[in-house]
Design a protein around this motif. Structure first.
Motif, PDB file in Angstrom:
ATOM      1  N   SER A  20      -3.759  -0.371  -6.483  1.00  0.00           N
ATOM      2  CA  SER A  20      -2.787   0.576  -5.915  1.00  0.00           C
ATOM      3  C   SER A  20      -2.732   0.496  -4.391  1.00  0.00           C
ATOM      4  O   SER A  20      -1.827   1.051  -3.765  1.00  0.00           O
ATOM      5  CB  SER A  20      -3.120   2.004  -6.343  1.00  0.00           C
ATOM      6  OG  SER A  20      -4.407   2.378  -5.905  1.00  0.00           O
ATOM      7  N   LEU A  21      -3.695  -0.201  -3.777  1.00  0.00           N
ATOM      8  CA  LEU A  21      -3.662  -0.381  -2.326  1.00  0.00           C
ATOM      9  C   LEU A  21      -2.378  -1.077  -1.882  1.00  0.00           C
ATOM     10  O   LEU A  21      -1.790  -0.733  -0.860  1.00  0.00           O
ATOM     11  CB  LEU A  21      -4.856  -1.225  -1.865  1.00  0.00           C
ATOM     12  CG  LEU A  21      -6.217  -0.553  -1.767  1.00  0.00           C
ATOM     13  CD1 LEU A  21      -7.274  -1.586  -1.422  1.00  0.00           C
ATOM     14  CD2 LEU A  21      -6.193   0.555  -0.731  1.00  0.00           C
ATOM     15  N   THR A  23       0.597  -1.034  -3.163  1.00  0.00           N
ATOM     16  CA  THR A  23       1.734  -0.109  -3.139  1.00  0.00           C
ATOM     17  C   THR A  23       1.645   0.827  -1.946  1.00  0.00           C
ATOM     18  O   THR A  23       2.641   1.104  -1.267  1.00  0.00           O
ATOM     19  CB  THR A  23       1.771   0.715  -4.435  1.00  0.00           C
ATOM     20  OG1 THR A  23       1.826  -0.174  -5.551  1.00  0.00           O
ATOM     21  CG2 THR A  23       2.980   1.636  -4.464  1.00  0.00           C
ATOM     22  N   GLU A  24       0.434   1.305  -1.677  1.00  0.00           N
ATOM     23  CA  GLU A  24       0.247   2.264  -0.593  1.00  0.00           C
ATOM     24  C   GLU A  24       0.531   1.619   0.764  1.00  0.00           C
ATOM     25  O   GLU A  24       1.229   2.183   1.608  1.00  0.00           O
ATOM     26  CB  GLU A  24      -1.179   2.811  -0.648  1.00  0.00           C
ATOM     27  CG  GLU A  24      -1.335   4.185  -0.028  1.00  0.00           C
ATOM     28  CD  GLU A  24      -0.548   5.257  -0.763  1.00  0.00           C
ATOM     29  OE1 GLU A  24      -0.223   6.267  -0.118  1.00  0.00           O
ATOM     30  OE2 GLU A  24      -0.241   5.077  -1.954  1.00  0.00           O
ATOM     31  N   LYS A  27       4.111   1.046   2.090  1.00  0.00           N
ATOM     32  CA  LYS A  27       4.848   2.146   2.711  1.00  0.00           C
ATOM     33  C   LYS A  27       4.972   1.948   4.217  1.00  0.00           C
ATOM     34  O   LYS A  27       5.858   2.508   4.858  1.00  0.00           O
ATOM     35  CB  LYS A  27       4.149   3.478   2.427  1.00  0.00           C
ATOM     36  CG  LYS A  27       4.142   3.882   0.963  1.00  0.00           C
ATOM     37  CD  LYS A  27       3.366   5.173   0.762  1.00  0.00           C
ATOM     38  CE  LYS A  27       3.317   5.579  -0.707  1.00  0.00           C
ATOM     39  NZ  LYS A  27       2.495   6.801  -0.910  1.00  0.00           N
ATOM     40  N   SER A  69      -5.687   3.680   3.688  1.00  0.00           N
ATOM     41  CA  SER A  69      -5.592   3.702   2.227  1.00  0.00           C
ATOM     42  C   SER A  69      -6.960   3.728   1.562  1.00  0.00           C
ATOM     43  O   SER A  69      -7.105   4.175   0.431  1.00  0.00           O
ATOM     44  CB  SER A  69      -4.813   2.481   1.723  1.00  0.00           C
ATOM     45  OG  SER A  69      -3.519   2.428   2.287  1.00  0.00           O
ATOM     46  N   ILE A 211       1.203   7.454   3.734  1.00  0.00           N
ATOM     47  CA  ILE A 211       0.012   6.718   3.306  1.00  0.00           C
ATOM     48  C   ILE A 211      -1.147   7.687   3.109  1.00  0.00           C
ATOM     49  O   ILE A 211      -1.457   8.498   3.978  1.00  0.00           O
ATOM     50  CB  ILE A 211      -0.372   5.636   4.334  1.00  0.00           C
ATOM     51  CG1 ILE A 211       0.676   4.526   4.333  1.00  0.00           C
ATOM     52  CG2 ILE A 211      -1.739   5.048   4.031  1.00  0.00           C
ATOM     53  CD1 ILE A 211       0.348   3.358   5.221  1.00  0.00           C
ATOM     54  N   ARG A 212      -1.762   7.621   1.949  1.00  0.00           N
ATOM     55  CA  ARG A 212      -2.894   8.482   1.620  1.00  0.00           C
ATOM     56  C   ARG A 212      -4.020   7.629   1.032  1.00  0.00           C
ATOM     57  O   ARG A 212      -3.765   6.528   0.535  1.00  0.00           O
ATOM     58  CB  ARG A 212      -2.475   9.549   0.610  1.00  0.00           C
ATOM     59  CG  ARG A 212      -1.949   8.951  -0.672  1.00  0.00           C
ATOM     60  CD  ARG A 212      -1.366   9.974  -1.615  1.00  0.00           C
ATOM     61  NE  ARG A 212      -0.849   9.319  -2.816  1.00  0.00           N
ATOM     62  CZ  ARG A 212      -1.582   8.997  -3.867  1.00  0.00           C
ATOM     63  NH1 ARG A 212      -2.876   9.263  -3.865  1.00  0.00           N
ATOM     64  NH2 ARG A 212      -1.049   8.409  -4.917  1.00  0.00           N
ATOM     65  N   VAL A 214      -6.218   6.014  -1.550  1.00  0.00           N
ATOM     66  CA  VAL A 214      -6.107   5.788  -3.003  1.00  0.00           C
ATOM     67  C   VAL A 214      -7.387   5.166  -3.561  1.00  0.00           C
ATOM     68  O   VAL A 214      -7.515   4.965  -4.761  1.00  0.00           O
ATOM     69  CB  VAL A 214      -4.907   4.884  -3.343  1.00  0.00           C
ATOM     70  CG1 VAL A 214      -3.597   5.593  -3.024  1.00  0.00           C
ATOM     71  CG2 VAL A 214      -4.977   3.551  -2.594  1.00  0.00           C
TER      72      VAL A 214
END
Length: 326
Positions: A20-21, A23-24, A27, A69, A211-212, A214
């Motif tokens: 999932s990095l 995708t993050e 952003k 991330s 960005i958070r 994950v």
């Protein structure tokens, strides 16, 4: 609960988090998936990365987005011709109140160190990173001080033909697990970049970009443990050795990959195999990581360079000729 099942679940969860990095990070960074994957592979292998590309292709933003991330501490050092080694590692500072010297840590004491434009500083300062990268510690006044874990150096480099640069010596290049090239974006990717900026994207405010975190250090440690259990057949080991030995025999090269390079290629292939969902390495994993793992560990002959031969083209030719195990 069966511990085997628990480990498998932990491994699968860590893989999902690391996947999932991409995708993050997308952003903030457009169209640099290979570089993102390379940075994740380096983290899994406890290695360091050299990012090469012309100015303005989001090398710095890429590293900052990765740190955000993964919820890792990150620091940035802008390498310049007047930068001193102590500016990177830290130094002893005299405290007049206690009449003693105390150690003031430098920016190297972080999880993810962004060494920006590392080839714009002289070799003495470049070499100040060598102990940190290899030993994961800094020695000042005879006292070794361990660095945080995880620790990764992501160094950016402008192409060496640019004026005012100091090419990295072979000893330091060999300390980098991967050399990733960050190309100019495609036309559509560049349109997407400009569209984002027109809509108010601020590269200095990653939280506003959405960005958070994950994944975190626990996911990274679980992933590293899983990668260490990824099996390698004797045939794959021999395949890696044959590729590296072929670089030493190439007429286009004055310097081939060392045994350290072979070890690095095996490590990155295992990490790539695990990321793609397998617990064993196949020849395609070795081929996928051969260029970024070996391109900075070989040196072209001047006459080959004048003829337009590149390290990548030599390695590709070797991959095409070395027999693939079945």
């Amino acid at each position: 609960m069966d511990p085997t099942t628990d480990n498998a679940g932990s491994s699968g969860s860590a893989r999902s988090s690391l996947e999932s990095l991409r995708t993050e990070i997308s952003k903030a960074v457009v169209g640099q998936d290979p570089a993102v994957t390379g940075l994740v592979v380096a983290l899994l292998c406890r290695g360091h990365v050299l990012l090469e590309g012309v100015p303005g292709v989001a090398k710095t933003l890429l590293v900052r987005a990765l740190a955000a991330s993964l919820e890792l501490d990150t620091k940035r050092v802008q390498f310049t011709p007047d930068l001193m080694p102590s500016d990177v590692t830290g130094s002893l500072i005299y405290d007049a109140r206690t009449t003693e010297f105390s150690f003031q840590p430098g920016p190297v004491f972080t999880n993810l160190l962004l060494a920006d434009e590392i080839n714009r500083t002289p070799p003495k300062t470049q070499s100040s990173l060598l102990e940190a990268m290899e030993e994961r510690q800094v020695t000042v006044d005879g006292t070794p001080r361990p660095l945080p874990e995880p620790f990764l150096v992501a160094a950016t480099q402008n192409p060496v033909e640019y004026e005012g640069t100091y090419p990295l010596p072979e000893a330091q290049l060999d300390r980098f697990l991967l050399k990733l090239t960050v190309p100019l974006p495609s036309r559509q990717d560049e349109i997407n970049v400009l569209t984002r900026h027109a809509e108010g994207f601020n590269p200095r405010d990653l939280k506003a970009a959405g960005i958070r975190p994950v994944a975190g250090p626990a996911d990274l440690e679980a992933a590293r443990n899983a990668v260490a259990k990824t099996s390698v057949s004797p045939e794959i080991t021999a395949y890696v050795v044959d590729i590296c030995r072929a670089t030493r025999e190439s007429p286009s090269l004055t310097l081939g990959a060392s045994p350290r390079g072979a070890t690095a290629l095996l490590s990155t292939a295992r990490a790539w195999a695990w990321l793609t969902g397998r617990d064993y390495v196949i020849p395609d994993d070795v081929k996928a990581l051969a260029l970024p793992t070996l391109r900075h560990r070989v040196q072209l002959r001047p006459e080959a360079e004048m003829e337009g031969v590149t390290a990548d083209s030599v390695i590709n030719a070797i991959l095409a000729h070395v027999p693939v195990p079945r």
